[in-house]
Design a protein around this motif. Structure first.
Motif, mmCIF file in Angstrom:
data_model
loop_
_atom_site.group_PDB
_atom_site.id
_atom_site.type_symbol
_atom_site.label_atom_id
_atom_site.label_comp_id
_atom_site.label_asym_id
_atom_site.label_seq_id
_atom_site.Cartn_x
_atom_site.Cartn_y
_atom_site.Cartn_z
ATOM 1 N N ASN A 171 -22.355 83.243 -4.851
ATOM 2 C CA ASN A 171 -22.833 83.622 -6.190
ATOM 3 C C ASN A 171 -24.361 83.508 -6.202
ATOM 4 O O ASN A 171 -24.906 82.414 -6.183
ATOM 5 N N PRO A 172 -25.085 84.664 -6.191
ATOM 6 C CA PRO A 172 -24.588 86.046 -6.259
ATOM 7 C C PRO A 172 -24.013 86.546 -4.939
ATOM 8 O O PRO A 172 -24.078 85.845 -3.933
ATOM 9 N N ASP A 173 -23.462 87.739 -4.957
ATOM 10 C CA ASP A 173 -22.888 88.364 -3.778
ATOM 11 C C ASP A 173 -23.995 88.613 -2.740
ATOM 12 O O ASP A 173 -24.946 89.340 -2.996
ATOM 13 N N LEU A 174 -23.844 87.998 -1.557
ATOM 14 C CA LEU A 174 -24.895 88.079 -0.536
ATOM 15 C C LEU A 174 -24.450 88.871 0.690
ATOM 16 O O LEU A 174 -25.006 88.698 1.776
ATOM 17 N N ARG A 175 -23.479 89.761 0.542
ATOM 18 C CA ARG A 175 -22.910 90.434 1.711
ATOM 19 C C ARG A 175 -23.943 91.247 2.498
ATOM 20 O O ARG A 175 -23.818 91.424 3.693
ATOM 21 N N GLU A 176 -24.976 91.760 1.843
ATOM 22 C CA GLU A 176 -26.009 92.522 2.546
ATOM 23 C C GLU A 176 -27.291 91.732 2.746
ATOM 24 O O GLU A 176 -28.221 92.194 3.401
ATOM 25 N N LEU A 177 -27.323 90.541 2.198
ATOM 26 C CA LEU A 177 -28.531 89.706 2.259
ATOM 27 C C LEU A 177 -28.311 88.626 3.318
ATOM 28 O O LEU A 177 -27.790 87.558 3.044
ATOM 29 N N GLU A 178 -28.713 88.907 4.556
ATOM 30 C CA GLU A 178 -28.365 88.060 5.701
ATOM 31 C C GLU A 178 -29.533 87.250 6.249
ATOM 32 O O GLU A 178 -29.330 86.377 7.084
ATOM 33 N N ILE A 179 -30.757 87.510 5.786
ATOM 34 C CA ILE A 179 -31.937 86.881 6.375
ATOM 35 C C ILE A 179 -32.468 85.796 5.444
ATOM 36 O O ILE A 179 -32.694 86.043 4.250
ATOM 37 N N LEU A 206 -51.050 92.381 -4.022
ATOM 38 C CA LEU A 206 -50.264 91.160 -3.836
ATOM 39 C C LEU A 206 -48.792 91.473 -4.097
ATOM 40 O O LEU A 206 -48.431 91.907 -5.193
ATOM 41 N N ASN A 207 -47.989 91.277 -3.080
ATOM 42 C CA ASN A 207 -46.544 91.441 -3.230
ATOM 43 C C ASN A 207 -45.910 90.127 -3.656
ATOM 44 O O ASN A 207 -46.422 89.042 -3.341
ATOM 45 N N TRP A 208 -44.784 90.267 -4.345
ATOM 46 C CA TRP A 208 -44.067 89.086 -4.824
ATOM 47 C C TRP A 208 -42.617 89.130 -4.330
ATOM 48 O O TRP A 208 -42.033 90.194 -4.185
ATOM 49 N N VAL A 209 -42.085 87.951 -4.073
ATOM 50 C CA VAL A 209 -40.647 87.792 -3.834
ATOM 51 C C VAL A 209 -40.140 86.841 -4.898
ATOM 52 O O VAL A 209 -40.572 85.683 -4.964
ATOM 53 N N CYS A 210 -39.234 87.340 -5.738
ATOM 54 C CA CYS A 210 -38.735 86.560 -6.867
ATOM 55 C C CYS A 210 -37.330 86.034 -6.593
ATOM 56 O O CYS A 210 -36.589 86.576 -5.767
ATOM 57 N N ASP A 211 -36.978 84.999 -7.308
ATOM 58 C CA ASP A 211 -35.675 84.365 -7.187
ATOM 59 C C ASP A 211 -34.570 85.346 -7.586
ATOM 60 O O ASP A 211 -34.827 86.392 -8.184
ATOM 61 N N TYR A 212 -33.302 84.971 -7.250
ATOM 62 C CA TYR A 212 -32.175 85.804 -7.671
ATOM 63 C C TYR A 212 -32.234 86.015 -9.189
ATOM 64 O O TYR A 212 -32.459 85.053 -9.940
ATOM 65 N N ASP A 245 -30.551 96.246 -8.260
ATOM 66 C CA ASP A 245 -31.879 96.663 -8.729
ATOM 67 C C ASP A 245 -32.969 95.744 -8.172
ATOM 68 O O ASP A 245 -34.070 96.198 -7.839
ATOM 69 N N TRP A 246 -32.651 94.466 -8.105
ATOM 70 C CA TRP A 246 -33.591 93.494 -7.536
ATOM 71 C C TRP A 246 -33.919 93.854 -6.083
ATOM 72 O O TRP A 246 -35.078 93.790 -5.657
ATOM 73 N N ILE A 247 -32.893 94.253 -5.323
ATOM 74 C CA ILE A 247 -33.115 94.661 -3.926
ATOM 75 C C ILE A 247 -33.935 95.946 -3.872
ATOM 76 O O ILE A 247 -34.873 96.075 -3.069
ATOM 77 N N ASP A 248 -33.600 96.908 -4.745
ATOM 78 C CA ASP A 248 -34.327 98.186 -4.753
ATOM 79 C C ASP A 248 -35.800 97.997 -5.114
ATOM 80 O O ASP A 248 -36.659 98.777 -4.680
ATOM 81 N N ARG A 249 -36.104 96.968 -5.913
ATOM 82 C CA ARG A 249 -37.479 96.695 -6.308
ATOM 83 C C ARG A 249 -38.198 95.805 -5.286
ATOM 84 O O ARG A 249 -39.259 95.262 -5.575
ATOM 85 N N ASP A 250 -37.603 95.646 -4.086
ATOM 86 C CA ASP A 250 -38.171 94.769 -3.047
ATOM 87 C C ASP A 250 -38.317 93.345 -3.552
ATOM 88 O O ASP A 250 -39.324 92.658 -3.297
ATOM 89 N N TYR A 251 -37.307 92.903 -4.319
ATOM 90 C CA TYR A 251 -37.196 91.515 -4.790
ATOM 91 C C TYR A 251 -38.322 91.132 -5.760
ATOM 92 O O TYR A 251 -38.635 89.944 -5.921
ATOM 93 N N ASP A 252 -38.921 92.107 -6.422
ATOM 94 C CA ASP A 252 -40.099 91.853 -7.268
ATOM 95 C C ASP A 252 -39.803 92.266 -8.713
ATOM 96 O O ASP A 252 -39.594 93.438 -9.012
ATOM 97 N N TYR A 253 -39.759 91.259 -9.620
ATOM 98 C CA TYR A 253 -39.668 91.556 -11.054
ATOM 99 C C TYR A 253 -40.759 90.769 -11.804
ATOM 100 O O TYR A 253 -40.574 90.347 -12.949
#
Length: 709
Positions: A90-98, A138-144, A155-163
């Protein structure tokens, strides 16, 4: 030896001897019978022990299946304790392996000497790929996404983890304090074995924008790089990756560890049957070609020749940055070892050239037996099938047992804070990370599982050898004739006798070998561990003691295997228990050591080389399969070909042992029966088949066998 003449027990004996040959245990001769005498169940206690062992194996494996998750062997944990790539998280991490550590200051703090804050406590999340700093911003990586952040994970993945643009002023302020929910991407990173390895060289543009926004100071020390590198290359992490490689390469194991050795072994047996004269030369030459080829492959993967070195980076990386790992060091060590083996093999092959003709004469004996009892060629397929089913179960259970630790929250006692999207505030109460905790019970379960593999493998090989020995003995003591007095299907008759009377004896014999193998394995593991812990230089006396103990255990193991093999022959012939059969076999060998040694040793060497040829070809084919795109791509990427190749090598050798035991046990059974026959008849063997007499006379071995000099 006690118990009377063996001929009176196991075959048609002359009338004068049949009346006085009765031994103990109610044995008696029945007219016209081959191995016809009163048998009874032997070593029943060890049969019960073997059944109890299998029950324990099933219980032990069920624990692994219930508690284990093989994904833990490959992927790391995020700050919530989820395994990256797990679809049930939780959340579903099936494609998030790194795994990616979002706060570089926490990574730096975990690398400081004396710090109670570990890398496992540093905040990490799971991504699809490692982020890279912007060249002009400056790029950002945001929490789930959670709470007031109303976007989906997709959508979070499509936005390169940036909100970052959706954050409230309070959230933005906490982000500038490196407390989340968004974190700046200051350092470039590379996917090294499913974790983002920082390159401790900050992006000037990103750092400038961060400072202009009023962000807190970020440490740029190289310790950030080294901390993650140490974690990725720790011994436990490397071992987990090796075990995970076995799971990823299961098609290679099936093909190269099961199917390929099956066909190669059958081809070898057929060639022994129809082309025996050239088999010894073919075996020796092919062995040297294969050992050289395998050595060259290790050189290539170690980076010493060619451009096919194993890379620790998954996916594309900057060629200006190089990354090393323990896997490459292990491959180089294996390349050195194979070089030594190659040199010894070539020199040994040259040394035994003169003895090859004698080996040909020995193989002719087995070829003639196989030609008469043709069911022996296909019989090993039956134990092979049982062993294949067992290994599929065993490997699956092993993967789950190795990953069956409990995920528990660390007790880091650190002062760190992070923004909680659910409560919409900064929380300083829950900043410790998670780790996988392995108890002593899990270690005991893994050791028991390994011992179970030893025992089950030895048991199946021993059953196969005993059945073959019984079939060949029926052939010998019938004067080499397949007549009405030999069962129409001697293989199935031998199998019936084994299952009905002597399965416990085989369980005992295989248990003895397994215990010795386990002791050697444990002592070698302890020796390696002490060598790593002990910083004091080892003296020559200690080195000599260690080497001598290893040689001593190796000699015991070899002796036990040789005695066991002869004991299985006597079990198949006499129906005695394991201890009594071992005593008979040992006495027979000691009384005829010169007779057996001259003929049998060189034959065993050629058969050993034949097994190595099959297993080396399996290893070579495994190298070729693992060198394809499937096992170099991101999802199925293996960390190193070392373990899958070694496992295919081992499986190939075991399968070859099953099939080559047809020749091996045929030779041993014929020779032991011949020696016993000659001893009972003042040097003139009466039961030796004409085909055997012709083969031995043709090479001048009959005189040497009967005279023992």
């Amino acid at each position: 030896m006690g118990g009377g003449p063996l001929g009176a027990i196991i075959g048609r004996y002359p009338a004068a001897a049949s009346g006085g040959g009765g031994g103990g245990d109610g044995e008696r001769t029945m007219g016209g019978g081959i191995i016809w005498h009163n048998r009874k169940c032997r070593d029943v206690v060890f049969l019960v022990l073997f059944i109890a062992f299998w029950v324990a194996m099933i219980v032990n494996s069920s624990f692994g299946f219930n508690q284990g998750n093989p994904l833990r062997l490959t992927y790391g944990l995020d700050y919530k304790g989820n395994v990256c790539g797990d679809k049930h998280a939780n959340p579903d991490l099936r494609e998030l392996e790194i795994r990616y550590w979002v706060n570089p200051n926490q990574v730096y703090e975990s690398g400081l000497k004396g710090s109670q804050f570990t890398l496992g406590d540093a905040r990490s999340i799971c991504l699809m790929e490692c982020p890279f700093p912007s060249e002009d911003g400056l790029n950002w990586v945001c929490d789930y996404p959670d709470g007031d952040i109303h976007i989906s994970v997709d959508d979070w993945i499509d936005r390169d983890y940036d909100y970052y643009e959706f954050l409230t002023p309070e959230m933005r302020n906490s982000s500038l304090q490196l407390q989340g929910p968004c974190y700046p991407v200051i350092f470039p990173s590379v996917n090294v074995y499913w974790s983002c390895q920082f390159i401790a060289r900050a992006s000037n543009a990103s750092m400038r924008h961060w400072q202009q926004m009023g962000g807190v100071n970020i440490n740029e020390n190289i310790l950030i790089d080294k901390t993650i590198h140490r974690a990725i290359n720790s011994q436990s992490s490397v071992l987990k990756r090796y075990v995970a490689d076995i799971g990823k390469a299961w098609p290679v194991l099936i093909v190269c560890g099961g199917i390929v050795p099956l066909f190669l072994s059958l081809i070898w047996l057929l060639m022994v049957r129809h082309f025996v004269s050239g088999m010894t030369w073919i075996t020796v030459i092919l062995f040297n070609v294969l050992i050289i080829s395998i050595t060259m492959f290790y050189y290539a993967k170690a980076g010493w020749i060619g451009h096919d070195v194993v890379s620790v980076v998954i996916g594309e990386s900057d060629p200006y940055f190089s990354f090393s790992g323990r896997e490459i060091s292990h491959l180089r060590a294996m390349a050195v070892l194979m070089t030594i083996v190659m040199i010894i093999s070539i020199l040994s092959s040259i040394a035994i050239v003169r003895r090859i003709l004698m080996a040909t004469s020995v193989l002719k004996v087995a070829a003639k037996v196989i030609g008469e009892v043709q069911a022996l060629i296909v019989f090993p397929v039956f134990p092979y099938t049982i062993l294949a089913i067992f290994y599929m179960f065993w490997f699956s259970a092993a993967m789950h047992l190795f990953s069956s630790g409990q995920i528990i929250k660390n007790d880091c006692n650190a002062n760190c804070c992070s923004y909680d999207l659910k409560s919409n505030r900064v929380s300083c109460d829950d900043c410790c990370g998670y780790s996988i905790h392995y108890t002593s019970h899990i270690a005991a379960a893994i050791l028991f599982h390994l011992f179970g593999c030893f025992w089950a493998t030895q048991f199946i090989i021993a059953c196969s050898a005993t059945v073959i020995a019984g079939s060949v003995a029926s052939y010998y003591w019938a004067h080499g004739e397949i007549s009405q007095e030999v069962p129409f299907l001697p293989v199935f008759a031998s199998m019936k006798r084994l299952m009905r009377y002597n399965i416990g004896s085989v369980a005992l014999g295989s248990l003895v070998v397994s215990i010795v193998e386990s002791i050697r394995f444990i002592l070698e593991s302890l020796r390696r561990k002490l060598k790593l812990v002990n910083t004091i230089p080892v003296s020559r006396i200690e080195k000599m003691t260690s080497f001598s103990s290893n040689c001593f255990l190796g000699c015991i193991d070899w002796t036990l295997r040789s005695v066991n093999r002869s004991a299985y022959i006597m079990i198949a012939i006499t129906g005695k228990g394991f201890c009594k059969a071992s005593s008979i076999a040992t006495g027979l060998i000691m009384n005829n050591i010169l007779r057996i040694g001259k003929v049998n040793v060189i034959g065993d060497i050629i058969l050993f080389l034949g097994k190595l040829c099959v297993s080396l070809f399996c290893a070579l084919f495994a190298f070729l399969m693992l060198d394809t795109y499937k096992y170099k791509s991101a999802h199925n990427r293996i960390s190193s070909p070392l373990f899958p190749v070694l496992v295919c090598w081992g499986l190939g050798y075991i399968v070859a042992t099953l099939f080559f035991s047809v020749v091996e046990m045929s030779i041993d059974t014929i020779i032991l029966s011949f020696c016993q026959d000659a001893d009972e008849h003042q040097g003139n063997a009466q039961y030796a088949p004409p085909l055997l007499m012709e083969t031995l006379d043709g090479q001048g071995e009959m005189q040497r066998l009967t005279q023992g000099s």
